[in-house]
Design a protein around this motif. Structure first.
Motif, PDB file in Angstrom:
ATOM      1  N   LYS A   1       0.823  -1.153   0.154  1.00  0.00           N
ATOM      2  CA  LYS A   1      -0.048  -0.061  -0.082  1.00  0.00           C
ATOM      3  C   LYS A   1       0.871   1.292   0.178  1.00  0.00           C
ATOM      4  O   LYS A   1       0.716   2.189  -0.726  1.00  0.00           O
ATOM      5  CB  LYS A   1      -0.774   0.095   1.233  1.00  0.00           C
ATOM      6  N   ASN A   2       1.724   1.354   0.848  1.00  0.00           N
ATOM      7  CA  ASN A   2       2.709   2.503   1.020  1.00  0.00           C
ATOM      8  C   ASN A   2       3.615   2.661  -0.128  1.00  0.00           C
ATOM      9  O   ASN A   2       4.313   3.695  -0.046  1.00  0.00           O
ATOM     10  CB  ASN A   2       3.391   2.528   2.330  1.00  0.00           C
TER      11      ASN A   2
ATOM     12  N   ALA B   1      -2.685  10.408   3.111  1.00  0.00           N
ATOM     13  CA  ALA B   1      -1.544  10.420   2.064  1.00  0.00           C
ATOM     14  C   ALA B   1      -1.947  10.873   0.820  1.00  0.00           C
ATOM     15  O   ALA B   1      -1.226  10.941  -0.204  1.00  0.00           O
ATOM     16  CB  ALA B   1      -1.413   8.730   1.915  1.00  0.00           C
TER      17      ALA B   1
ATOM     18  N   ASP C   1       4.747  19.813   8.306  1.00  0.00           N
ATOM     19  CA  ASP C   1       5.504  21.237   8.067  1.00  0.00           C
ATOM     20  C   ASP C   1       6.925  20.731   7.252  1.00  0.00           C
ATOM     21  O   ASP C   1       7.271  21.570   6.597  1.00  0.00           O
ATOM     22  CB  ASP C   1       5.932  21.520   9.406  1.00  0.00           C
ATOM     23  N   PHE C   2       7.354  19.450   7.521  1.00  0.00           N
ATOM     24  CA  PHE C   2       8.464  19.329   6.553  1.00  0.00           C
ATOM     25  C   PHE C   2       8.314  19.193   4.993  1.00  0.00           C
ATOM     26  O   PHE C   2       8.998  19.838   4.133  1.00  0.00           O
ATOM     27  CB  PHE C   2       9.173  17.875   6.768  1.00  0.00           C
TER      28      PHE C   2
ATOM     29  N   VAL D   1      13.433  14.857  11.124  1.00  0.00           N
ATOM     30  CA  VAL D   1      13.314  13.177  11.185  1.00  0.00           C
ATOM     31  C   VAL D   1      12.989  12.730   9.866  1.00  0.00           C
ATOM     32  O   VAL D   1      12.333  13.761   9.016  1.00  0.00           O
ATOM     33  CB  VAL D   1      12.133  12.954  12.106  1.00  0.00           C
TER      34      VAL D   1
ATOM     35  N   ILE E   1       7.984   6.803  17.288  1.00  0.00           N
ATOM     36  CA  ILE E   1       7.779   7.660  15.929  1.00  0.00           C
ATOM     37  C   ILE E   1       6.498   8.426  16.232  1.00  0.00           C
ATOM     38  O   ILE E   1       6.428   9.571  15.954  1.00  0.00           O
ATOM     39  CB  ILE E   1       7.610   6.560  14.791  1.00  0.00           C
TER      40      ILE E   1
HETATM   41  C1  EPZ Z   1       4.055   6.984   6.504  1.00  0.00           C
HETATM   42  O1  EPZ Z   1       3.573   8.117   7.094  1.00  0.00           O
HETATM   43  C2  EPZ Z   1       3.481   5.866   6.348  1.00  0.00           C
HETATM   44  N1  EPZ Z   1       2.357   6.023   5.375  1.00  0.00           N
HETATM   45  C3  EPZ Z   1       2.974   5.373   7.591  1.00  0.00           C
HETATM   46  O2  EPZ Z   1       1.986   4.110   7.543  1.00  0.00           O
HETATM   47  C4  EPZ Z   1       4.117   4.819   8.546  1.00  0.00           C
HETATM   48  O3  EPZ Z   1       3.538   4.847   9.931  1.00  0.00           O
HETATM   49  C5  EPZ Z   1       4.837   6.005   8.480  1.00  0.00           C
HETATM   50  O4  EPZ Z   1       5.448   6.607   7.374  1.00  0.00           O
HETATM   51  C6  EPZ Z   1       6.353   5.937   9.413  1.00  0.00           C
HETATM   52  O5  EPZ Z   1       6.971   4.739   8.792  1.00  0.00           O
HETATM   53  C7  EPZ Z   1       2.492   6.165   4.138  1.00  0.00           C
HETATM   54  O6  EPZ Z   1       3.646   5.971   3.592  1.00  0.00           O
HETATM   55  C8  EPZ Z   1       1.243   6.516   3.320  1.00  0.00           C
HETATM   56  P1  EPZ Z   1       6.447  10.280   8.784  1.00  0.00           P
HETATM   57  P2  EPZ Z   1       4.090   9.584   7.160  1.00  0.00           P
HETATM   58  O7  EPZ Z   1       6.295  11.487   7.967  1.00  0.00           O
HETATM   59  O8  EPZ Z   1       4.982   9.676   5.891  1.00  0.00           O
HETATM   60  C9  EPZ Z   1       6.717  13.511  11.871  1.00  0.00           C
HETATM   61  C10 EPZ Z   1       0.164   2.778   7.750  1.00  0.00           C
HETATM   62  O9  EPZ Z   1      -0.377   2.138   8.819  1.00  0.00           O
HETATM   63  N2  EPZ Z   1       6.399  14.506  10.930  1.00  0.00           N
HETATM   64  O10 EPZ Z   1       7.510   9.478   8.145  1.00  0.00           O
HETATM   65  O11 EPZ Z   1       2.946  10.235   7.489  1.00  0.00           O
HETATM   66  C11 EPZ Z   1       5.622  12.539  12.334  1.00  0.00           C
HETATM   67  O12 EPZ Z   1       4.496  13.219  13.073  1.00  0.00           O
HETATM   68  C12 EPZ Z   1       0.634   4.389   7.942  1.00  0.00           C
HETATM   69  O13 EPZ Z   1       0.253   2.223   6.617  1.00  0.00           O
HETATM   70  C13 EPZ Z   1       6.667  15.712  11.259  1.00  0.00           C
HETATM   71  O14 EPZ Z   1       6.664  16.186  12.450  1.00  0.00           O
HETATM   72  O15 EPZ Z   1       5.074   9.391   8.288  1.00  0.00           O
HETATM   73  C14 EPZ Z   1       6.048  11.393  12.793  1.00  0.00           C
HETATM   74  O16 EPZ Z   1       6.389  11.518  14.367  1.00  0.00           O
HETATM   75  C15 EPZ Z   1       0.313   4.798   9.132  1.00  0.00           C
HETATM   76  N3  EPZ Z   1       6.392  16.708  10.319  1.00  0.00           N
HETATM   77  C16 EPZ Z   1       7.395  11.003  11.966  1.00  0.00           C
HETATM   78  O17 EPZ Z   1       7.783  12.527  11.500  1.00  0.00           O
HETATM   79  C17 EPZ Z   1       6.085  16.332   8.795  1.00  0.00           C
HETATM   80  O18 EPZ Z   1       5.996  17.130   8.056  1.00  0.00           O
HETATM   81  C18 EPZ Z   1       7.469  10.005  10.943  1.00  0.00           C
HETATM   82  O19 EPZ Z   1       6.528  10.622  10.151  1.00  0.00           O
HETATM   83  C19 EPZ Z   1       6.072  14.944   8.657  1.00  0.00           C
HETATM   84  C20 EPZ Z   1       6.502  14.101   9.645  1.00  0.00           C
END
Ligand code: EPZ
Length: 418
Positions: free
Chosen positions: A22-23, A93, A124-125, A161, A327
Motif C-alpha cells: 500500500k505505502n 496520504a 511542516d517538513f 526526522v 515515532i
Molecule cells: C508513512 O507515514 C506511512 N504512510 C505510515 O504508515 C508509517 O507509519 C510512517 O510513514 C512511518 O513509517 C504512508 O507511507 C502512506 P512520517 P508518514 O512523515 O509519511 C513526524 C500505515 O499504517 N513528521 O515518516 O505520514 C511525524 O509526526 C501508515 O500504513 C513531522 O513532524 O510518516 C512522525 O512523528 C500509518 N512533520 C514522524 O515525523 C512532517 O512534516 C514520521 O512521520 C512529517 C512528519
C-alpha cells in the motif's frame, strides 16, 4: 459498517500470497501526475486507500483502468489542481499529490490532512521543503495553496526526522525543478526506493538510492513509467506475527524478506522458526514464545506499523516485554482493546510493559486505526472464544482480502453487517 467475527484458538496452516505494498502504490500512483502518456504499474493491491487516491486523481482529470493487479494511469488532461477536504480527510496520504502537481502545473491546492488516531502528523517538513524550492504557500480555510511563477528550483532540504511521505513529496517536486536538489536525512524505507526506481525509469536523474542523502538533478520533462510495486512488508510482518501468536505454520509467497530485517531478527529471538528463501518466508510457532523488547525506529529499525501486532504476540509470550513507540505520539489505541481480551499491559509514557499470560479471551472490540485493527485480528485468532471486531473499514484500507487469506490459513473468520 461491517464487522469481523473470528472463532479463535485454532492453529494456522497453509500458504498465502503477499500483495503489493500500500505505502509504495500510493506514491507510485501520485507520481503519474508528473508525465503525460499511459503509465503501467504492476502488482497494485486493490484496497480502500488505492481506490481513494485513484478517485482523487480522477477529480484532477486523470484516467485509469485496472487489468488484474496491473494499473494503467494517464494524466494528459489535468484540468484541476485541487485535492478536496472530502477526499483528503479519508486518507492523509492524499498530500502526496502536492509535490507532483506543483512540479507539473506550477500550482496545487490541497486540504490540510487533519490529525488522525495515531497522532497530530503535521506536514511542516513537506511545506518547508517546497518553500525552499521557491514555492509560495498560503494556508487558508484548512487548505494549503502552493504556487510557483515559472518552475521550482533546486535547493538543499534537511529533514529533522526522516519523513517517509515528506521525502516522497520533495522527490517528486525535485525531478522537474531547475538545478540540483539535495535531500539530507531522507527516509530510507523500501517504498522510497520503489519510487526512485519509477522516477528513474521516467528519465529522472537521481543519485543516492537507499541512502539518507538523495541528489536530484531536474530535467525538462519525463516520459510515462512501467514499474512493479514492491511486496507489502507490513502485510508480510502482520501474517508472520499472526502465525507466531495463533500457532501453527505458514508459507508466505511473493514477499521480500530483506525488507524486514529487524522484525525477522526479533521473531527469531522470541523463539519462532523463520526461514526466508528469496521471495518467500516459512514461519512456525514454538511451544513457548519468549518475551522480547522493541523500540520503533525509521527503516531499517523496527517498523512502527508492526508495533501493535507485535504487542498481541507479546501478550501470549513468557515474561515481560517493553514496547516503546518512538515515532508517533499516540499509537497505543489497541492497548485498551487488547486488555478487554485479558491482556496484561501497563502504559508508561511512550512505552507499554506487557506481561505475557497463558490465554486471551474472545471479546467484542473496536478498530480505531489500520494497524490497531490488525493487532485485534491477530489477538482474535489466538483468543479462546469468539472475537467481534467492529469498524473493519480501517482494516480494508491496508489489507487486501484479509478474511480470504486467513481462511486459506484455516482460520474461522467471517464478515457480517453491523
Ligand atoms: C508513512 O507515514 C506511512 N504512510 C505510515 O504508515 C508509517 O507509519 C510512517 O510513514 C512511518 O513509517 C504512508 O507511507 C502512506 P512520517 P508518514 O512523515 O509519511 C513526524 C500505515 O499504517 N513528521 O515518516 O505520514 C511525524 O509526526 C501508515 O500504513 C513531522 O513532524 O510518516 C512522525 O512523528 C500509518 N512533520 C514522524 O515525523 C512532517 O512534516 C514520521 O512521520 C512529517 C512528519
Amino acid at each position: 459498517m461491517d464487522k469481523l467475527i473470528i472463532e479463535g484458538a485454532r492453529k494456522l496452516q497453509g500458504e498465502i500470497r503477499i500483495s503489493g505494498a500500500k505505502n509504495a502504490a500510493l506514491p507510485l500512483i501520485a507520481a503519474t501526475l508528473l508525465a503525460p502518456g499511459w503509465h503501467v504499474i504492476h502488482n497494485v493491491p486493490d484496497l480502500r486507500d488505492t481506490r481513494t487516491i485513484l478517485a482523487l486523481l480522477e477529480t484532477l482529470g486523470a484516467e485509469w483502468k485496472r487489468e488484474g493487479s496491473t494499473l494503467l494511469v494517464k494524466t494528459d488532461s489535468l484540468n484541476n489542481f485541487e485535492a478536496s477536504y472530502e477526499l483528503v480527510k479519508t486518507m492523509r496520504a492524499s498530500i502526496l499529490v502536492l509535490g507532483p502537481l506543483l512540479a507539473r502545473m506550477g500550482k496545487a491546492r490541497v486540504s490540510l490532512p487533519g490529525g488522525c488516531a495515531i497522532g497530530a502528523r503535521p506536514i511542516d517538513f513537506h511545506l518547508l521543503g517546497l518553500k525552499k524550492m521557491g514555492a509560495s504557500l498560503d494556508l487558508e480555510d484548512g487548505y494549503v495553496t502552493a504556487s510557483v511563477k515559472k518552475k521550482l528550483s533546486g535547493g538543499t532540504i534537511y529533514f529533522d526526522v526522516p519523513s517517509v511521505t515528506g521525502t516522497e513529496n520533495i522527490l517528486m517536486a525535485a525531478v522537474l525543478a531547475k538545478g540540483e536538489t539535495v535531500i539530507k536525512n531522507a527516509a530510507r524505507e523500501p517504498e522510497i526506493t520503489n519510487l526512485v526506481d519509477m522516477l528513474i525509469s521516467m528519465g529522472a536523474r537521481i543519485a543516492g538510492k537507499d541512502t539518507d542523502r538523495l541528489t536530484i538533478n531536474g530535467v525538462k520533462s519525463l516520459k510515462p513509467a512501467e514499474i512493479t510495486t514492491i511486496p507489502d512488508r507490513i502485510e508480510t510482518g502482520t501474517y508472520l506475527i499472526a502465525v507466531g501468536t495463533a500457532g501453527g505454520e505458514a508459507n508466505l509467497t511473493h514477499c521480500n524478506p530483506s525488507h524486514l530485517p529487524s522484525l525477522i531478527e526479533k521473531l527469531r529471538a522470541a523463539g519462532l522458526t523463520v526461514k526466508d528463501s528469496g521471495n518467500s518466508i516459512y514461519v512456525s510457532r514454538p511451544a513457548k514464545v519468549q518475551s522480547i523488547d522493541i523500540k520503533t525506529q525509521p527503516y531499517p529499525g523496527f517498523p512502527t506499523d508492526l508495533q501493535a501486532q507485535l504487542m498481541a504476540l507479546m501478550s501470549l509470550a513468557t515474561g515481560l516485554s517493553v514496547i516503546t513507540e518512538a515515532i508517533f505520539e499516540n499509537r497505543f489505541m489497541h492497548v485498551a482493546e487488547l486488555k478487554r481480551m485479558g491482556a496484561e499491559i501497563k502504559i508508561n509514557g511512550n512505552s507499554a510493559i506487557v506481561k505475557g499470560i497463558a490465554q486471551l479471551k474472545g471479546a467484542q472490540v473496536m478498530a480505531t486505526d489500520l494497524r490497531a485493527s490488525a493487532s485485534l485480528v491477530v489477538a482474535g485468532l489466538a483468543a479462546h472464544g469468539v472475537t467481534e471486531i467492529s469498524r473493519i473499514y480501517h482494516l480494508e484500507r491496508g489489507y487486501e482480502d484479509m478474511a480470504g487469506k486467513l481462511k486459506a490459513l484455516g482460520a474461522r473468520v467471517r464478515k457480517e453487517k453491523e
